[in-house]
Design a protein around this motif. Structure first.
Motif, mmCIF file in Angstrom:
data_model
loop_
_atom_site.group_PDB
_atom_site.id
_atom_site.type_symbol
_atom_site.label_atom_id
_atom_site.label_comp_id
_atom_site.label_asym_id
_atom_site.label_seq_id
_atom_site.Cartn_x
_atom_site.Cartn_y
_atom_site.Cartn_z
ATOM 1 N N TYR A 31 0.765 -1.082 0.105
ATOM 2 C CA TYR A 31 0.180 -0.087 0.186
ATOM 3 C C TYR A 31 0.917 1.268 0.024
ATOM 4 O O TYR A 31 0.358 2.135 -0.409
ATOM 5 N N ALA A 32 2.120 1.122 0.604
ATOM 6 C CA ALA A 32 3.115 2.105 0.460
ATOM 7 C C ALA A 32 3.824 2.108 -0.604
ATOM 8 O O ALA A 32 4.834 2.913 -0.701
ATOM 9 N N GLY A 33 3.723 1.091 -1.689
ATOM 10 C CA GLY A 33 4.326 1.063 -2.745
ATOM 11 C C GLY A 33 5.843 0.369 -2.621
ATOM 12 O O GLY A 33 6.811 0.411 -3.387
ATOM 13 N N VAL A 34 5.910 -0.431 -1.501
ATOM 14 C CA VAL A 34 6.893 -1.258 -1.161
ATOM 15 C C VAL A 34 6.760 -2.547 -1.319
ATOM 16 O O VAL A 34 5.805 -3.332 -0.931
ATOM 17 N N TYR A 35 7.586 -3.144 -2.357
ATOM 18 C CA TYR A 35 7.480 -4.581 -2.742
ATOM 19 C C TYR A 35 8.791 -5.451 -2.445
ATOM 20 O O TYR A 35 9.680 -5.520 -2.994
ATOM 21 N N SER A 36 8.692 -6.024 -1.351
ATOM 22 C CA SER A 36 9.643 -6.380 -0.685
ATOM 23 C C SER A 36 10.472 -7.684 -1.392
ATOM 24 O O SER A 36 9.554 -8.652 -1.707
ATOM 25 N N ASN A 37 11.718 -7.825 -1.782
ATOM 26 C CA ASN A 37 12.229 -8.902 -2.253
ATOM 27 C C ASN A 37 11.438 -9.163 -3.700
ATOM 28 O O ASN A 37 11.263 -10.546 -3.845
ATOM 29 N N LYS A 38 11.212 -8.402 -4.170
ATOM 30 C CA LYS A 38 10.165 -8.328 -5.728
ATOM 31 C C LYS A 38 10.767 -9.306 -6.570
ATOM 32 O O LYS A 38 10.372 -10.294 -7.312
ATOM 33 N N LYS A 39 12.151 -9.148 -6.695
ATOM 34 C CA LYS A 39 13.015 -9.758 -7.851
ATOM 35 C C LYS A 39 13.129 -11.229 -7.455
ATOM 36 O O LYS A 39 13.067 -12.242 -8.208
ATOM 37 N N THR A 40 13.502 -11.505 -6.388
ATOM 38 C CA THR A 40 13.602 -12.804 -5.823
ATOM 39 C C THR A 40 12.252 -13.533 -6.109
ATOM 40 O O THR A 40 12.204 -14.933 -6.405
ATOM 41 N N LYS A 41 11.078 -12.919 -5.606
ATOM 42 C CA LYS A 41 9.943 -13.660 -5.834
ATOM 43 C C LYS A 41 9.493 -13.934 -7.274
ATOM 44 O O LYS A 41 9.030 -14.878 -7.785
ATOM 45 N N ILE A 42 9.684 -13.077 -8.096
ATOM 46 C CA ILE A 42 9.589 -13.121 -9.450
ATOM 47 C C ILE A 42 10.407 -14.219 -10.058
ATOM 48 O O ILE A 42 10.064 -15.312 -10.590
ATOM 49 N N ASN A 43 11.717 -14.495 -9.747
ATOM 50 C CA ASN A 43 12.723 -15.530 -9.853
ATOM 51 C C ASN A 43 11.906 -16.908 -9.447
ATOM 52 O O ASN A 43 12.474 -17.860 -10.177
ATOM 53 N N ALA A 44 11.661 -16.733 -8.277
ATOM 54 C CA ALA A 44 11.269 -17.981 -7.807
ATOM 55 C C ALA A 44 10.096 -18.807 -8.662
ATOM 56 O O ALA A 44 10.091 -19.880 -8.925
#
Length: 279
Positions: A31-44
């Protein structure tokens, strides 16, 4: 990787899928525009797709539809089965259509393979919701219809009130420590060719962190080899019935690869009964 008919969809789905509910902290941060570890999740997710998993679950509530969109963009759309879910506050016919179109925009797709009612809403007439879902299926925006967190009574009500299309899938909390669905729901779904998507299939991490389970897992390991407890938990679900599809969280590539490595394990009846009697 084992592939099985996914309900009445006509799609051969990997027996183990990938879930994208990370946690409430993730959701609040977005909601604050923070997507924690986004790249890792996409790679998963990409790791799973590259190694044979073709079943992905998301939801408007999870704020991960964009993650899924990014992960699948270089893969053939018709070779992936994607489900998303609509919030219970969006179950009136007009709200449902708006929610679906938002989800499709987030996913950057023309259709979703499975659209699921995330939770029941007793303030909305379910018959009207189902009618609208069938209309959207007729229009090609939805390929299959599903429900989640419904009671046995409400699942049967849904089956009885779908007029043109079948109930394709039900998503429920199901794992070796939480087996309520085995009382009556599992047999009903199998009889009616309805897929069961098992969320929290490793009990939200409890099968990995619970030292009290290790002795029991060791007995199973003596029969099948040195297998992680989480993989034993998944193999129980894929072994008990061929209409069960666990969807463990795909949060990092290492965990996804572990799920894939042991995906073909099939427990025999003796080990299934051992788990039912001891977990």
């Amino acid at each position: 990787m084992i592939y099985r008919d996914f309900g009445t969809s006509g799609f051969k789905a990997s027996a183990i899928g990938m879930g994208t509910y990370y946690d409430m902290r993730w959701i609040f941060k977005t909601y604050a525009g923070v997507y924690s570890n986004k790249k890792t999740k996409i790679n998963a997710i990409k790791t799973g797709l590259e190694n044979g998993i073709n079943l992905i679950d998301t939801a408007e509530f999870y704020h991960t539809e964009g993650i899924v969109s990014e992960a699948v963009k270089n893969f053939k759309r018709d070779e992936i089965f994607i489900s998303t879910k609509v919030l219970p506050t969006h179950l009136s016919p007009k709200s449902l259509e708006r929610a679906l179109k938002r989800s499709l925009k987030n996913l950057n797709m023309d259709y979703v393979d499975l659209y699921i009612i995330h939770f029941p809403n007793y303030a909305v007439d379910l018959k009207k919701t189902l009618k609208k879902m069938e209309e959207l299926t007729e229009a090609g925006l939805i390929r299959n219809i599903g429900v989640s967190n419904f009671s046995f009574k409400l699942i049967k009500y849904t089956v009885e009130n779908l007029k043109k299309y079948n109930l394709c899938a039900v998503q429920l909390n199901y794992n070796i420590l939480h087996r309520n669905v085995e009382n009556n729901i599992l047999d009903y779904l199998k009889k009616n060719n309805i897929a069961l998507m098992a969320y929290f299939p490793i009990a939200h991490g409890k099968t990995a962190r619970n030292k009290n389970l290790e002795e029991k897992f060791n007995y199973i390991r003596s029969k099948i080899g040195d297998v992680p407890g989480t993989s034993i938990a998944l193999s129980y679900l894929t072994s008990i019935s061929d209409n069960v599809f666990p969807i463990p969280r795909a949060s990092n590539p290492e965990h996804v690869m572990q799920n894939i490595k042991y995906a073909d394990i099939k427990l025999n009846d003796e080990l299934i009964k051992y788990i039912q009697n001891n977990f």
